[in-house]
Motif scaffolding. Structure first.
Motif, PDB file in Angstrom:
ATOM      1  N   LEU A   1      -3.792 -16.718  13.036  1.00 35.23           N
ATOM      2  CA  LEU A   1      -4.603 -16.348  11.886  1.00 35.23           C
ATOM      3  C   LEU A   1      -5.407 -15.112  12.249  1.00 35.23           C
ATOM      4  N   PHE A   2      -5.452 -14.162  11.325  1.00 38.89           N
ATOM      5  CA  PHE A   2      -6.137 -12.892  11.552  1.00 38.89           C
ATOM      6  C   PHE A   2      -7.230 -12.701  10.510  1.00 38.89           C
ATOM      7  N   GLU A   3      -8.215 -11.889  10.869  1.00 41.93           N
ATOM      8  CA  GLU A   3      -9.279 -11.524   9.948  1.00 41.93           C
ATOM      9  C   GLU A   3      -9.366 -10.006   9.881  1.00 41.93           C
ATOM     10  N   ALA A   4      -9.176  -9.458   8.673  1.00 46.18           N
ATOM     11  CA  ALA A   4      -9.250  -8.016   8.460  1.00 46.18           C
ATOM     12  C   ALA A   4     -10.621  -7.652   7.906  1.00 46.18           C
ATOM     13  N   PHE A   5     -11.240  -6.672   8.530  1.00 48.01           N
ATOM     14  CA  PHE A   5     -12.527  -6.153   8.080  1.00 48.01           C
ATOM     15  C   PHE A   5     -12.278  -4.852   7.327  1.00 48.01           C
ATOM     16  N   LEU A   6     -12.962  -4.673   6.200  1.00 49.76           N
ATOM     17  CA  LEU A   6     -12.718  -3.553   5.304  1.00 49.76           C
ATOM     18  C   LEU A   6     -13.908  -2.608   5.284  1.00 49.76           C
ATOM     19  N   ASP A   7     -13.616  -1.344   4.976  1.00 51.44           N
ATOM     20  CA  ASP A   7     -14.666  -0.340   4.826  1.00 51.44           C
ATOM     21  C   ASP A   7     -15.528  -0.709   3.623  1.00 51.44           C
ATOM     22  N   PRO A   8     -16.838  -0.892   3.806  1.00 51.84           N
ATOM     23  CA  PRO A   8     -17.693  -1.282   2.677  1.00 51.84           C
ATOM     24  C   PRO A   8     -17.658  -0.298   1.510  1.00 51.84           C
ATOM     25  N   LYS A   9     -17.346   0.956   1.804  1.00 50.03           N
ATOM     26  CA  LYS A   9     -17.304   1.964   0.749  1.00 50.03           C
ATOM     27  C   LYS A   9     -15.926   2.106   0.118  1.00 50.03           C
ATOM     28  N   ASP A  10     -14.908   1.586   0.804  1.00 49.85           N
ATOM     29  CA  ASP A  10     -13.534   1.692   0.296  1.00 49.85           C
ATOM     30  C   ASP A  10     -12.757   0.448   0.717  1.00 49.85           C
ATOM     31  N   PRO A  11     -12.665  -0.566  -0.154  1.00 50.65           N
ATOM     32  CA  PRO A  11     -11.995  -1.821   0.208  1.00 50.65           C
ATOM     33  C   PRO A  11     -10.489  -1.705   0.412  1.00 50.65           C
ATOM     34  N   THR A  12      -9.922  -0.500   0.287  1.00 54.65           N
ATOM     35  CA  THR A  12      -8.505  -0.318   0.587  1.00 54.65           C
ATOM     36  C   THR A  12      -8.288   0.178   2.010  1.00 54.65           C
ATOM     37  N   VAL A  13      -9.358   0.296   2.783  1.00 56.01           N
ATOM     38  CA  VAL A  13      -9.260   0.768   4.165  1.00 56.01           C
ATOM     39  C   VAL A  13      -9.625  -0.374   5.116  1.00 56.01           C
ATOM     40  N   VAL A  14      -8.702  -0.739   5.994  1.00 60.59           N
ATOM     41  CA  VAL A  14      -8.952  -1.751   7.015  1.00 60.59           C
ATOM     42  C   VAL A  14      -9.557  -1.062   8.234  1.00 60.59           C
ATOM     43  N   THR A  15     -10.753  -1.477   8.627  1.00 57.37           N
ATOM     44  CA  THR A  15     -11.414  -0.858   9.782  1.00 57.37           C
ATOM     45  C   THR A  15     -11.058  -1.549  11.089  1.00 57.37           C
ATOM     46  N   SER A  16     -10.765  -2.855  11.031  1.00 56.99           N
ATOM     47  CA  SER A  16     -10.350  -3.573  12.237  1.00 56.99           C
ATOM     48  C   SER A  16      -9.708  -4.895  11.845  1.00 56.99           C
ATOM     49  N   VAL A  17      -8.921  -5.447  12.757  1.00 49.63           N
ATOM     50  CA  VAL A  17      -8.295  -6.756  12.577  1.00 49.63           C
ATOM     51  C   VAL A  17      -8.539  -7.578  13.837  1.00 49.63           C
ATOM     52  N   GLU A  18      -9.072  -8.786  13.673  1.00 52.51           N
ATOM     53  CA  GLU A  18      -9.349  -9.666  14.798  1.00 52.51           C
ATOM     54  C   GLU A  18      -8.480 -10.918  14.725  1.00 52.51           C
ATOM     55  N   GLU A  19      -7.932 -11.320  15.860  1.00 53.10           N
ATOM     56  CA  GLU A  19      -7.169 -12.563  15.944  1.00 53.10           C
ATOM     57  C   GLU A  19      -8.144 -13.726  16.075  1.00 53.10           C
ATOM     58  N   ARG A  20      -7.925 -14.792  15.276  1.00 46.31           N
ATOM     59  CA  ARG A  20      -8.828 -15.940  15.268  1.00 46.31           C
ATOM     60  C   ARG A  20      -8.091 -17.195  15.743  1.00 46.31           C
ATOM     61  N   ARG A  21      -7.823 -17.256  17.043  1.00 52.11           N
ATOM     62  CA  ARG A  21      -7.073 -18.366  17.623  1.00 52.11           C
ATOM     63  C   ARG A  21      -7.827 -19.690  17.505  1.00 52.11           C
ATOM     64  N   GLU A  22      -9.155 -19.626  17.422  1.00 56.78           N
ATOM     65  CA  GLU A  22      -9.950 -20.852  17.351  1.00 56.78           C
ATOM     66  C   GLU A  22      -9.673 -21.645  16.075  1.00 56.78           C
ATOM     67  N   VAL A  23      -9.148 -20.989  15.044  1.00 54.11           N
ATOM     68  CA  VAL A  23      -8.794 -21.679  13.799  1.00 54.11           C
ATOM     69  C   VAL A  23      -7.438 -22.369  13.945  1.00 54.11           C
ATOM     70  N   GLY A  24      -6.764 -22.157  15.067  1.00 51.80           N
ATOM     71  CA  GLY A  24      -5.540 -22.887  15.350  1.00 51.80           C
ATOM     72  C   GLY A  24      -4.315 -22.007  15.459  1.00 51.80           C
ATOM     73  N   ILE A  25      -3.521 -22.224  16.488  1.00 49.75           N
ATOM     74  CA  ILE A  25      -2.183 -21.645  16.590  1.00 49.75           C
ATOM     75  C   ILE A  25      -1.246 -22.638  15.923  1.00 49.75           C
ATOM     76  N   LEU A  26      -0.756 -22.264  14.742  1.00 50.93           N
ATOM     77  CA  LEU A  26      -0.041 -23.173  13.841  1.00 50.93           C
ATOM     78  C   LEU A  26       1.027 -22.421  13.067  1.00 50.93           C
TER      79      LEU A  26
END
Length: 411
Positions: free
Chosen positions: A151-176
């Motif tokens: 599971l990944f979490e994408a963070f978006l530019d607050p001024k432009d929601p079509t721009v992804v500023t970073s993506v973090e892997e969230r393994r704590e939510v489960g490898i499934l």
């Protein structure tokens, strides 16, 4: 009537939204309809202009397909889940989509005002991207529906929601084998493991909006022995009743959450695929069971909410008999009803009525729409900011370059 341009659809949506009183919620704008006559077994094929059979009083309109944005030339884009930017600046303007390809998976976005569509994130190691959810803290959660899925979490530019500023892997939510994702205002996240023998999970973060630390739990019915918790096609109907959330070993969760669930004999279901919380109820579509279960999060009780042969007909496509088969994706309707699409050929859309008698089952289940393409399935069912407009994806159709996203709107 079919709306021919995205601009016309946006104008119609704005008109409908203007009719809803200030301060009103989606529950103030229900969609009413007369059920369609049935699944079009005799008339379906690849030669269609409008892909859905829909009730009178509704229109269907193309948002984007492979003639406008062809992500994987020569192969289907496998458009899967949908969500809009539900909060923040320009809320409701941008439609995000996952693409369920085997590698080089991507996130795309459609500007619902201009019609522009583009890829906003893509990686060679992303496999079978499926689940997608806008979080109350303003990020995008998306995940892989495959063994070892992340599971990944994408963070978006607050001024432009079509721009992804970073993506973090969230393994704590489960490898499934992830598909459905639900994120609540208090930070709780619900996920499932999509296999015959998959469990239902709840992640509670240590800090709201921070999925890097917390505890994953699995649902376990209290009225069954450990042996009876195992998945079986002959005994799934007994999987109802009181349950508890059992804490899992987090060292195992970040490697294999299915193994961690097995260690505590968590309840196994038949391919749980999507999740949707409406009020205090968590709904889960169990595809192999032809059943949607309702999990009362206040009373800690699980019931069969929609089940073939109980409160919805059994399908017999060879005999041309419409019925419920392989429920897949779920959505909350504008008046609190549950909307369901099938992973099936031909794929149908069903609407489950409310449960005023509180017996845990929908009092009515009605067919809203059906797909005309014999090779496709519907995915990504979703209501955005306009309560009269339903988003649906057509995935791997027989019609060329038709993998894409449509709306069905009440006139």
């Amino acid at each position: 009537m079919r709306i021919r341009s995205i601009a016309a659809a946006v104008a119609l949506s704005a008109t409908v939204a203007a009719m809803i009183p200030a301060g009103a919620t989606a529950a103030d704008g229900p969609i009413s309809f007369e059920p369609i006559d049935g699944t079009p077994y005799a008339t379906a094929g690849a030669d269609w202009t409008d892909p859905f059979v829909i009730p009178s009083g509704f229109t269907q309109q193309l948002v984007v397909d492979e003639t406008q944005l062809d992500l994987y030339a020569g192969d289907d884009d496998l458009t899967d889940m949908n969500t809009v930017n539900e909060t923040g600046p320009m809320a409701g303007r941008f439609l995000y989509r996952t693409h369920e390809v085997g590698s080089n998976g991507s996130l795309s976005v459609v500007d619902l005002k201009t019609g522009e569509a583009k890829v906003i994130a893509q990686r060679e190691d992303w496999r079978r991207l499926d689940g997608l959810r806008w979080t109350p803290w303003g990020t995008l959660l998306f995940a892989e529906e495959t063994g070892g899925g992340r599971l990944f979490e994408a963070f978006l530019d607050p001024k432009d929601p079509t721009v992804v500023t970073s993506v973090e892997e969230r393994r704590e939510v489960g490898i499934l084998r992830h598909e459905g994702i639900e994120a609540l205002g208090d930070g709780t996240v619900y996920v499932i493991d999509e296999l015959n023998g998959g469990s239902i999970f709840k992640f509670v973060p240590t800090k709201r909006g921070d999925l890097s630390d917390g505890q994953l739990y699995a649902l376990k019915l209290t009225g069954l022995t450990d042996a009876e918790q195992r998945w079986s096609s002959s005994s799934y109907q007994q999987k109802v009743g009181a349950f508890e959330w059992v804490a899992l070993d987090m060292d195992k969760v970040v490697v294999d959450a299915d193994e961690a669930a097995n260690d505590v004999a968590a309840t196994e279901f038949g391919r749980p695929e999507d999740v949707e919380v409406i009020g205090s109820t968590l709904y889960v579509a169990n595809t192999s069971e032809d059943r949607v279960v309702a999990i009362d999060l206040t009373k800690d009780e699980l019931s069969s909410f929609v089940e073939k042969g109980v409160n919805v007909p059994v399908e017999n496509s060879d005999a041309g008999v419409t019925g419920f088969n392989n429920p897949d994706n779920l959505a909350q309707g504008p008046d609190g009803r549950l909307w369901i699409v099938e992973d099936n050929y031909l794929s149908d859309v069903w609407v489950a009525g409310l449960d005023p008698d509180q017996d845990g089952a929908a009092d009515t289940v009605e067919q809203f729409a059906s797909l005309l393409d014999t090779g496709a399935e519907i995915s990504g069912i979703y209501f955005g900011k306009d309560p009269k407009t339903l988003f649906l994806n057509i995935q791997h159709p027989d019609k060329a370059l038709a993998d894409g996203t449509w709306t069905i709107t009440q006139r």
